[in-house]
Design a protein around this motif. Sequence first.
Motif, short mmCIF file in Angstrom:
data_model
loop_
_atom_site.label_atom_id
_atom_site.label_comp_id
_atom_site.label_asym_id
_atom_site.label_seq_id
_atom_site.Cartn_x
_atom_site.Cartn_y
_atom_site.Cartn_z
N HIS A 176 -34.66 60.06 151.10
CA HIS A 176 -34.19 58.79 151.64
C HIS A 176 -35.41 57.95 151.96
CE1 HIS A 176 -31.28 56.15 153.69
NE2 HIS A 176 -30.35 56.93 153.17
N ASP A 180 -32.38 58.67 158.43
CA ASP A 180 -30.97 58.51 158.77
C ASP A 180 -30.37 59.89 159.03
OD1 ASP A 180 -28.63 57.25 159.31
OD2 ASP A 180 -28.24 56.55 157.27
N SER A 254 -19.79 48.65 155.32
CA SER A 254 -20.79 49.60 154.83
C SER A 254 -21.00 50.74 155.82
CB SER A 254 -22.12 48.88 154.58
OG SER A 254 -22.56 48.20 155.74
N THR A 258 -20.28 54.79 155.08
CA THR A 258 -21.40 55.72 155.19
C THR A 258 -21.10 56.89 156.12
OG1 THR A 258 -22.99 53.95 154.76
CG2 THR A 258 -23.84 55.94 155.81
N TYR A 259 -20.58 56.61 157.31
CA TYR A 259 -20.49 57.64 158.33
C TYR A 259 -19.11 58.30 158.47
CZ TYR A 259 -25.12 56.25 159.84
OH TYR A 259 -26.47 55.98 159.88
N HIS A 266 -20.56 62.54 149.51
CA HIS A 266 -21.91 62.01 149.70
C HIS A 266 -22.75 62.29 148.46
CE1 HIS A 266 -22.26 60.86 154.07
NE2 HIS A 266 -21.07 61.39 154.02
N THR A 270 -25.70 56.94 146.19
CA THR A 270 -24.75 56.12 146.96
C THR A 270 -25.24 55.89 148.38
OG1 THR A 270 -22.94 57.04 145.65
CG2 THR A 270 -22.35 55.92 147.70
N ASP A 271 -25.76 56.95 149.01
CA ASP A 271 -26.26 56.83 150.39
C ASP A 271 -27.41 55.83 150.48
OD1 ASP A 271 -24.41 58.60 151.27
OD2 ASP A 271 -25.75 60.30 151.45
N LEU A 274 -25.96 52.21 150.02
CA LEU A 274 -25.27 51.76 151.22
C LEU A 274 -26.25 51.49 152.36
CD1 LEU A 274 -22.15 54.12 151.17
CD2 LEU A 274 -22.14 51.63 150.88
N SER A 275 -27.27 52.35 152.47
CA SER A 275 -28.26 52.15 153.52
C SER A 275 -29.03 50.85 153.31
CB SER A 275 -29.23 53.34 153.56
OG SER A 275 -28.55 54.53 153.89
#
Length: 309
Positions: A176, A180, A254, A258-259, A266, A270-271, A274-275
């Motif tokens: 990442h 996060d 968003s 995500t959460y 996941h 994609t993560d 979105l981040s």
Amino acid sequence: MEFIEQNPPQVNHTALEEFILLGFSNVPNLQGFLFGVFLIMYVIILMGNSLIIVITKVDPSLLRNFSSLEICYVSVTVPKLLTDLCRQNRKISFLACATQMYFFLVLGVTECFILTVMAYDRYVAICNPLLYPLIMNSRVCIQLAAGCWTSGIPVHIGFTYLIFSLPFCGSNQLNHFFCDVPPVLTLACGDTFMIETLIYVIAIVVVTIPFMLIFGSYVKIITTILKLPSDTGRAKAFSTCSSHLMVVALFFGSGIITYLRPKSSHSTGTDKFLSLFYTIVTPMFNPMIYCLRNKDVMLALRKFLLKWM
């Protein structure tokens, strides 16, 4: 026959002391391009929100608080991202990672609450206009803003501590561009069920409930607007609310995806996308949305430009 007692093999649980943020290292040829794009976006965010803070200095404090928050929010992640795009060493210590996660979570919660308070402000202004000066006076605005800024602090001190109390004994490569919660948990060796359950509980409290309150406020607002006798009044009311609704849809949409989506869905790509959306893209568009869609902000901008020209 003599038996020799053998101890079971010991698993190597060498504690990690740092992470390596992989970020966008999978596209080495685009590092310079991405640096330029993210730098431009960061400058737009800083300039746009700073302009709103300056031109609304005589107005109620909620929008100024929101713009100040946006500057802090993006500054938690973007400078580190820009630095990592310029160098090969992408290491981040445990303490720095925990600090970044903590401030990111606290400021994210603050944004959820401030957007909710702004929806309540719009509700009072449109549904109870005669009582607005009494209900949303300066003292109340300051108290609401202070509550938004401080309410997430104790919860996320404990939450961040729980996450970084887990054993990290495998790979230290964090796939990442910042620390996060979901990518950090993938590197933990211990049982993360309690943490994952806590994530859903916190997300429901600080994301879903505020979103439902905002939704309820706008149901009443739209019902009231539709009852207005004049087309001009309806158009002005819709224009005032539309900017806030667009910001809410971008940020909460968003965040909820995500959460609150299932862990099985996941994926790294994609993560990261979105981040990027809720850490950089949405904050970049927010000043534009408020300036272009809010007549009061546009009027303040005209006064500001005329004063200095």
